[in-house]
Design a protein around this motif. Sequence first.
Motif, PDB file in Angstrom:
ATOM      1  N   TRP A  42      49.315  44.401  37.501  1.00 58.79           N
ATOM      2  CA  TRP A  42      48.339  45.283  38.165  1.00 58.79           C
ATOM      3  C   TRP A  42      46.931  44.742  37.990  1.00 58.79           C
ATOM      4  N   TYR A  43      46.601  44.307  36.781  1.00 56.59           N
ATOM      5  CA  TYR A  43      45.264  43.773  36.534  1.00 56.59           C
ATOM      6  C   TYR A  43      44.990  42.577  37.449  1.00 56.59           C
ATOM      7  N   CYS A  44      45.942  41.672  37.550  1.00 57.11           N
ATOM      8  CA  CYS A  44      45.748  40.493  38.396  1.00 57.11           C
ATOM      9  C   CYS A  44      45.540  40.892  39.853  1.00 57.11           C
ATOM     10  N   LEU A  45      46.367  41.799  40.339  1.00 59.26           N
ATOM     11  CA  LEU A  45      46.252  42.228  41.729  1.00 59.26           C
ATOM     12  C   LEU A  45      44.927  42.936  41.992  1.00 59.26           C
ATOM     13  N   GLU A  46      44.517  43.780  41.050  1.00 61.27           N
ATOM     14  CA  GLU A  46      43.256  44.509  41.196  1.00 61.27           C
ATOM     15  C   GLU A  46      42.053  43.567  41.211  1.00 61.27           C
ATOM     16  N   ASN A  47      42.215  42.424  40.590  1.00 58.74           N
ATOM     17  CA  ASN A  47      41.092  41.477  40.498  1.00 58.74           C
ATOM     18  C   ASN A  47      41.250  40.275  41.423  1.00 58.74           C
ATOM     19  N   GLY A  48      42.118  40.430  42.408  1.00 56.74           N
ATOM     20  CA  GLY A  48      42.250  39.407  43.436  1.00 56.74           C
ATOM     21  C   GLY A  48      42.862  38.108  42.962  1.00 56.74           C
ATOM     22  N   ILE A  49      43.667  38.165  41.918  1.00 59.83           N
ATOM     23  CA  ILE A  49      44.302  36.959  41.378  1.00 59.83           C
ATOM     24  C   ILE A  49      45.709  36.838  41.956  1.00 59.83           C
ATOM     25  N   ASN A  50      46.024  35.685  42.493  1.00 58.50           N
ATOM     26  CA  ASN A  50      47.342  35.418  43.065  1.00 58.50           C
ATOM     27  C   ASN A  50      48.381  35.351  41.941  1.00 58.50           C
ATOM     28  N   CYS A  51      49.333  36.268  41.951  1.00 53.41           N
ATOM     29  CA  CYS A  51      50.316  36.330  40.868  1.00 53.41           C
ATOM     30  C   CYS A  51      51.245  35.127  40.837  1.00 53.41           C
ATOM     31  N   GLN A  52      51.243  34.329  41.884  1.00 57.00           N
ATOM     32  CA  GLN A  52      52.054  33.118  41.901  1.00 57.00           C
ATOM     33  C   GLN A  52      51.269  31.889  41.452  1.00 57.00           C
ATOM     34  N   ASP A  53      50.010  32.102  41.052  1.00 57.49           N
ATOM     35  CA  ASP A  53      49.158  31.033  40.528  1.00 57.49           C
ATOM     36  C   ASP A  53      49.137  31.157  39.004  1.00 57.49           C
ATOM     37  N   GLU A  54      50.011  30.414  38.342  1.00 61.28           N
ATOM     38  CA  GLU A  54      50.160  30.551  36.897  1.00 61.28           C
ATOM     39  C   GLU A  54      48.860  30.314  36.158  1.00 61.28           C
ATOM     40  N   ALA A  55      48.139  29.258  36.502  1.00 62.71           N
ATOM     41  CA  ALA A  55      46.906  28.927  35.792  1.00 62.71           C
ATOM     42  C   ALA A  55      45.887  30.057  35.895  1.00 62.71           C
ATOM     43  N   ALA A  56      45.758  30.642  37.075  1.00 62.33           N
ATOM     44  CA  ALA A  56      44.798  31.723  37.282  1.00 62.33           C
ATOM     45  C   ALA A  56      45.195  32.972  36.501  1.00 62.33           C
ATOM     46  N   CYS A  57      46.486  33.256  36.448  1.00 61.43           N
ATOM     47  CA  CYS A  57      46.963  34.441  35.727  1.00 61.43           C
ATOM     48  C   CYS A  57      46.810  34.279  34.215  1.00 61.43           C
ATOM     49  N   VAL A  58      47.102  33.089  33.726  1.00 58.68           N
ATOM     50  CA  VAL A  58      46.995  32.819  32.294  1.00 58.68           C
ATOM     51  C   VAL A  58      45.536  32.818  31.847  1.00 58.68           C
TER      52      VAL A  58
END
Length: 225
Positions: A42-58
Amino acid sequence: MKVSIAIDGPAAAGKSTVAKIVAKRLNITYIDTGAMYRAYTWYCLENGINCQDEAACVAVIDKVHIELLENEVVLCNGTDVTEVIREPYVSSQVSYIASYKDIRLALVDLQREMARNKSVIMDGRDIGTYVLPDADIKIYQIASVEERATRRYDENVQKGIDCTLESVEEDVRKRDYIDSHRDFAPLKPAPDSILIDTSFMSVEEVVNTIIDIVNKKVKGESVNE
């Protein structure tokens, strides 16, 4: 007697529903690991982070603070996300987040700390194989894809979540594949786990089966089935 119970299995196998009831019946702590991964998603989605982008999520690990409170309340950075993390748009992305090793390591540390000094029941994908490999009792709970999709669809309808049975079944199949094929701590039964196929069992029957296993364990009887 301090006891630790691990319940693993694929998406929508009824693990959380059963674990919550067992926890109340045995007066032990329930730890919903899935909610933690959903909150991170949810945090990633709320902040416009692509959940399939591992580096961005980490990269945002240090920015995500998840708390599990009493009465199953889930907080993410102080925001109550208990309901929203069950929405289909979160469900469709959570397996990606849960597949990233660095995120799993961070959340597993928190999960193990929660279970360190008290009796717990914890459900997820890798509780018996990785999170709590020394759990006293390990359950691997399954059901057919069709049955699991129907259960999740009915839950969504009751909650007013707009979806179709076809879309839910597609999501369940996709999550099964991602969960079982991830490189780190994939979904699989622990060698010493007890398999329970819930396809044709009621929730009460599953709960009673697990409690019976726990009682046998406490009495020192064999629980391998």
